[in-house]
Design an enzyme around this catalytic site. Structure first.
Site, mmCIF file in Angstrom:
data_model
loop_
_atom_site.group_PDB
_atom_site.id
_atom_site.type_symbol
_atom_site.label_atom_id
_atom_site.label_comp_id
_atom_site.label_asym_id
_atom_site.label_seq_id
_atom_site.Cartn_x
_atom_site.Cartn_y
_atom_site.Cartn_z
ATOM 1 N N ARG A 1 30.190 39.774 41.654
ATOM 2 C CA ARG A 1 31.321 39.430 42.516
ATOM 3 C C ARG A 1 31.655 37.946 42.426
ATOM 4 O O ARG A 1 30.884 37.162 41.899
ATOM 5 C CB ARG A 1 31.028 39.825 43.948
ATOM 6 C CG ARG A 1 29.741 39.215 44.486
ATOM 7 C CD ARG A 1 29.501 39.682 45.892
ATOM 8 N NE ARG A 1 30.653 39.354 46.711
ATOM 9 C CZ ARG A 1 30.704 39.474 48.023
ATOM 10 N NH1 ARG A 1 29.659 39.930 48.678
ATOM 11 N NH2 ARG A 1 31.766 39.142 48.690
ATOM 12 N N ALA B 1 35.293 35.489 41.795
ATOM 13 C CA ALA B 1 36.315 35.500 40.749
ATOM 14 C C ALA B 1 35.764 35.064 39.396
ATOM 15 O O ALA B 1 35.980 35.728 38.375
ATOM 16 C CB ALA B 1 37.479 34.583 41.158
ATOM 17 N N ARG C 1 38.397 47.175 39.455
ATOM 18 C CA ARG C 1 38.890 46.413 40.618
ATOM 19 C C ARG C 1 40.378 46.160 40.418
ATOM 20 O O ARG C 1 40.788 45.085 39.985
ATOM 21 C CB ARG C 1 38.164 45.056 40.733
ATOM 22 C CG ARG C 1 36.694 45.123 41.083
ATOM 23 C CD ARG C 1 36.490 45.316 42.596
ATOM 24 N NE ARG C 1 36.957 44.185 43.339
ATOM 25 C CZ ARG C 1 36.223 43.104 43.633
ATOM 26 N NH1 ARG C 1 34.982 43.038 43.243
ATOM 27 N NH2 ARG C 1 36.742 42.118 44.314
ATOM 28 N N CYS D 1 40.315 26.478 55.358
ATOM 29 C CA CYS D 1 39.404 27.487 54.787
ATOM 30 C C CYS D 1 38.323 26.798 53.949
ATOM 31 O O CYS D 1 37.991 25.617 54.153
ATOM 32 C CB CYS D 1 40.194 28.510 53.971
ATOM 33 S SG CYS D 1 39.252 30.055 53.724
ATOM 34 N N ASP E 1 44.106 31.693 46.610
ATOM 35 C CA ASP E 1 43.606 33.010 46.249
ATOM 36 C C ASP E 1 44.239 33.439 44.940
ATOM 37 O O ASP E 1 43.567 33.942 44.043
ATOM 38 C CB ASP E 1 43.940 34.008 47.343
ATOM 39 C CG ASP E 1 43.332 35.353 47.047
ATOM 40 O OD1 ASP E 1 42.095 35.449 47.070
ATOM 41 O OD2 ASP E 1 44.090 36.293 46.737
ATOM 42 N N ASN F 1 47.288 31.987 49.643
ATOM 43 C CA ASN F 1 46.009 31.436 50.072
ATOM 44 C C ASN F 1 45.735 31.887 51.500
ATOM 45 O O ASN F 1 46.586 32.502 52.146
ATOM 46 C CB ASN F 1 46.030 29.895 49.970
ATOM 47 C CG ASN F 1 44.643 29.308 50.107
ATOM 48 O OD1 ASN F 1 43.667 29.871 49.607
ATOM 49 N ND2 ASN F 1 44.521 28.189 50.814
ATOM 50 N N LYS F 2 44.566 31.541 51.973
ATOM 51 C CA LYS F 2 44.108 31.938 53.301
ATOM 52 C C LYS F 2 45.213 31.766 54.339
ATOM 53 O O LYS F 2 45.900 30.748 54.381
ATOM 54 C CB LYS F 2 42.917 31.047 53.684
ATOM 55 C CG LYS F 2 42.273 31.363 55.021
ATOM 56 C CD LYS F 2 41.731 32.783 55.117
ATOM 57 C CE LYS F 2 40.779 33.083 53.985
ATOM 58 N NZ LYS F 2 40.454 34.542 53.871
#
EC number: 5.3.1.29
Lengths: 326, 326, 326, 326, 326, 326
Positions: free
Chosen positions: D25, D27, D68, D133, D202, D212-213
């Site tokens: 896991r 990225a 995924r 974040c 992200d 993003n967050k």
């Protein structure tokens, strides 16, 4: 320009004549005919050596080019095909031109569909779009979204003076899209109900400006102020490589009778002779890139500020002039 | 509201009937008639005591008020006159009402001229104004500027759907003002040639919003973006005191036939039954105060954010309800 | 301040003690108690002459004032009552103070209801509001809208650190208003579904700034960017007359434990001693007037830029100092 | 998809299983494993001819891809490696794939360090950054700036609901960076003390949007309004090539229990059944490119509007579909 | 205007002569002298009846007014005093004028100090202000802040062409305020270090515009863009009541030699005759209210959009013309 | 860097010496000399093998580079030539370097003319440009527009502290362009008469920022606010590839005597010792890309956000460091 032009193929002459007489019309149709004519010229060329072949191709391109000096799609077609001309021998050159024209025409044939699919991906189920004028590129995005099973509604601006919004409305109704028609003045009031402003383009400049039906820029400024994203659907045919060298796009001024009947004008002027009174009827206006969120082409979507990259990739950077210049 | 209303003067009943039947129409004419009727009621009143007199006046005001519940100028006239009612005895009260009505009518008679003079002072020799719709208040500013010897030019938006721009153009041409007529969509393109956007108002709200012909807000947003100041000409009659208590102004939806003929609609709908297709035709829209530089009234110019102060001064702060309520 | 203060009434001393000990708390309750105490002082005064009476009232006001030097509603109550003190004789002065206190208290009693009614008028049937923190003034607008038969939905920001959004949500659920609760970070994402941002105020400054729960200003900036109007509900008690003379509102810094538990802090600092690490927990922030569309008070709605006019009207212009100063 | 897939190497199957089960896991880790698996498949391939080899590689890529479907780094890894596949013979093809995978993995290994160095260059000695974040890419910029001998301070937003700001704070404290922790609501108040807003991503879309967050976009809008530059640190792995064809990034909705405990929810709902009450907890939001000053990648910094150029360079232009499609 | 003017008091004639000859100069000094002269005229008047007295006062005001037709403070002084003229008998009228003049002069005497105290309250300990030109009103805010024990630093723009920034710098240095002098072009670069832009005003218009030394508007636009608040310090003498009736403020064009020496001009023009070359040297420019946060006067601070309210309160609403008109 | 550098050609040593001593100066002249020196080194190289040749070229480049570590055009010249070095044998390498240098020099020679032609295309007959500082690139656009037969007028900012506007004015006057000279403070007032802001650049960063004479950014912000497009004329020599890796451009601080004479300073400081007083005189400032409409180079015009693409194309992406590094 005082040299003897090589003899041109009848396809070239025919296409040139038909484009000039507007028997061939419409951005895509013209571009297709021009590429086809170049391919025919290449295939039938009797050129003895590469230089002669190249000169012949340039001459053919020039011939076609001069039929409609202000069109955008026509020179783009010629640029694309001639940029693909490559090789050391006449057969190699011929093959490359034919292949380049074939590729161009194949892509052209698919372009609107591909563009529509890409644009449709930006739309979500249940979205409402606001349209301005009539653009088959823009409509293709809606069509593909419908095919993806999405519900789309539309608020259609009538688009004075020619009310092309009616054509848009009719097409959308054929697809059973719920349509609310409003006058252009009402656009801002309805922007709060809108998820995307969706328009086409007449042409797109290297500085990211979008030249489109007059009223587009005012709509875009209001959409930005209301927080609504603006999406421009335009095949790469609409990219305007002349603008890479700073040229601005001349805005056509159309007949004042589209705006005002003779009777209406007489009533305004009363007994006076009409001096001091004018109607101006520009066909297009220019939307700066900062009011556009994305330009959707058949080769992907781009922020308007980076469309120049695609322009250079497809049509060269205009350094050293046009490929058809001697 | 179940009490017996006092007997009303025939002037009041007559004015009420004429306003209701629209024989008396136009914001200023209605306001004038209402003030005149209240004065007549006061002059001829047989009231025995101050309370009876006041009740009579309130009843007269209510009678007039209910003829056109959504008008703005009518209740403003009543508010102004009744706010002037003052005194301890019937004669004192009578005198105060008559005087208050006289003052109101005198000012009303001068209002447009005064407003025009004030607005004209904002214009400079050689300026170009852009107009939207037709407003006699706005035109009065141009007229007075011309009287001051200034050269003024105009770019006139046609103002779909009803094209009141034609009326504006005609008036300006009568005054020999150079006029360029454009469709609404072309407005942004011409803003760079404009020194002032000059519009009227249907009504003005306590939060500084300007309610005016649909299209005004979109124009104002674009004018701000282009750096062009926006000037609203509106007599204080247009101030909308109900909005002090948060009421929003209901936007009238007009007949769709102003936008689309039956034939045009049929063509859009093709064979379909028209379900899923709608025309929306709002008469007005709302321009937030941050897009307006000045509201010009007959009592001076104001930033839109401070117009509420004038509203309170002229018509009270609406605390304790309307002056005609029991 | 070295003079002998007149003897104060037991009501004044009692109220002062209770306010100081926070037995009396809450902006409106404090204001009410202070006005009541001043009335009691006036009613029972043995002052021999007007000067003595006035000195007594000023002393009472000072006594009350000094119990909570940073409260806003307390001095506003005192200002209002003392500004109403008028007359040439002790009985006249007494009567005026008693009446002024009565008026203040009567209006205070009605204020939230009136404010709610005014704010409700801005909401339309079907609207969604976004709330920040918990404000009974803001909620009163929703309550009155519901009473007007309008359907209202709410997106409620939880409002870290103290999550007063939960209290707001609970109240709205009691009224059966559909509620979606989101973290503060998610606000912008939901603004497109919102018709009004609706918040209260801790206090309001003469330059039109709104001091409210921290996070309000960031929300307002985003609402403006998304085209959503921002409405502040605040009784006139919240107006902060000190700001007329340029004073800024001190922002309270609250306990860091509202933000971070000791365990969380230990985990962040690891083995380190915590130097170089700080938590800052301001209670409020300042929203400039250009990000607020309307301030709704019980005396009407105002653009924030004109609230200073109301402030001067209600509490004087602070020229010559406070009414309780010697 | 109904063809017989070639047999896949155990490395591919193993990697696929581990990715699917989330044993692999993160990225970068996923991307690395996928490239490694493709190399193994290439090295051990028994393919008899180039077509078979290519089919095998595509099948391997498809197998990995489908584990995924919404990840970004996984298909980017596959695209990169397969785009490097080149040659006329099986050995040439094999060599090219192995080399392409090696290059990809080598760059991946260096990416965060390189990115950090580039981002650090934007920071000056004495600067204060505000973080949102927790992003190792963003932190890498700070780390490298510290290594360059610069003093950096941080204002860390806690980042509700999951408070990843605590992780950021902890990391910064380990590096001895002075940290002030604030709730998200307090961000605007502290922006005046901040030199850079520094966030990760992200994923990044072709139109220049930064996903993003949740809370990033609201912060960015405020930072722009306060005149603070916004810098996004994101390895090219985060570029989202699907968006070139108009696809929007699906925003994950997370468990409402991150926002509200059961007890809190019960208290809000009181006796009611909870109908009409909802919690929405989106993980991310979308920041338009006009609110971002620079995207810092390991391959240099880019204005967000030109990131699409890098995307096309690294992963192709998505014309003709994905490289693993049959 | 063809009536015989009453005989004027020697004080009036003397003041008029001294103002005309500029022996009396400076906005405040002129205003003071004018009020004193009106008081003298009132005190010594032999008028037989109220009408005669009033005519005498108006004549005196006219005499003073016409000495400097474009000054702002002079007519404001006259307006203020004449607006205070009230009564039924000559003695009452006399007393009212004398008292009104006394009040005006007393306030004038205190105005800068009061203004300074109010402006100082907006400044915090440790703040840095950026100044443009030289304004004693603006400096008074700094002086009072220093007296309040606050540390203030300044970035001083030199303010071409006349470099009044040097005078500002010198005054600040006398008060031991740390000063950084920069050219006007460098202002934006230093705005990030600034807490307030602090400027004076030449005059202030009813639409909230601030007329001040050329360069103010450009600075204000940049300050807004950088998130720095802009504060204008201006005594109410600077309010320009003519603008209530729409008049714009004429901008003085100053000598080109302030900009360019003869030698410099000769060098630019070379051998040419200078036709086609011009220097323009406007003294002031106009800052729209949306770029100003607060106007600080001796009567409190105001958002620029509500300054018209103060103007009307102090000098009347200009309805019915000036108080000195027959 | 501790290895023995290969022997360098005398042309290289000579050029290096002349650049270091500033006998060779000016961005283009330096670049030209450097390319010429590299070509000489290549032509006369005795290198035995490709590696030796390459090392020699890198050494020559390093030698040249270190003479002016902060120049932009010098390393760009080196990068361009070395990026063209290609081949498997020494003769091939030599030929490629010589050709690359020739190409670079030929383009350099034409660059300003080409740029001027492109920029001129953006100007229309009758346009007025506003200039800041003195830029031959910017002036070239005007010159070419004049050659195209267009009438161009100019408003020239004097550009304190060094008043390079005088040089610009003189040049424009030589071309008979009507010039109005204004102080920098007056710029905003004249923007309404301007069609283009036209400036040069000191360098251009990868994030699209334009580094130019201090005052450019403030002008650009005002031009945007006034709706005037901003055009930057800059040869590609001015692109700053270091910024691709995040480096910021160091802003030179110049002598304070450009701003203030000793006498002026003495007058400001009075008897004090000057502590607490400083002059800051930055040469340049940074204009963010969102305030620039187009960057005009000799290779076409670009939105500032896409200039990084051109930078990468011409000078590489800086991955793997500079081409002259070992």
């Amino acid at each position: 320009m005082s040299r003897t032009d090589p003899e041109l193929h009848e396809s070239v002459e025919g296409a040139a004549a038909d484009i000039a007489s507007m028997e061939i019309r419409g951005a895509a149709t013209i571009a297709d005919a021009a590429a086809e004519a170049l391919a025919a010229q290449a295939e039938d060329s009797d050129a003895d050596d590469p230089d002669e072949f190249r000169a012949e191709m340039r001459a053919a391109a020039r011939r076609l080019r001069e039929t409609r000096p202000t069109a955008v799609s026509l020179p783009n077609s010629l640029r694309y095909v001639l940029r693909g001309m490559d090789g050391e021998t006449v057969p190699e050159l011929r093959e490359s031109v034919v292949e380049s024209a074939r590729e161009f025409r194949r892509e052209l044939d698919q372009a609107q569909e591909n563009l529509g699919r890409i644009g449709a991906n930006r739309l979500r189920d249940g979205d409402t779009v606001m349209t301005h004028c009539h653009s088959t590129d823009a409509l293709s995005c809606v069509e593909k979204a419908l095919e993806q099973g999405k519900d789309i509604s539309a608020i259609v601006k009538e688009t004075r003076p020619r009310k092309q919004g009616h054509i848009t409305a009719r097409q959308l109704r054929e697809w059973d899209v719920p349509v609310t028609l409003v006058v252009d003045n009402a656009a801002r009031r309805y922007l709060d109900e809108v998820d995307h402003v969706l328009v086409g383009a007449d042409s797109i400049a290297a500085d990211g400006s979008v030249i489109n039906k007059v009223g587009t820029s005012g709509l875009a400024v209001n959409a930005r102020e209301r927080g609504v994203p603006i999406m421009v659907a335009a095949q790469t045919l609409k990219l305007h490589p002349d603008t890479m060298t700073g040229h601005t796009v001349e805005i056509e001024m159309r007949d004042e009778r589209e705006v005002l009947t003779e009777d209406e004008e007489a009533e305004i002027n009363g007994d006076a002779d009409g001096e001091g009174f004018a109607v101006e009827n520009p066909a297009f206006d220019v939307t700066p890139p900062r009011y556009v969120d994305a330009i959707v082409t058949e080769r992907g979507q781009f922020p308007p500020e980076s469309i120049v990259t695609l322009m250079r990739e497809l049509f060269g950077d205009q350094q050293g002039g046009e490929p058809w210049e001697e």
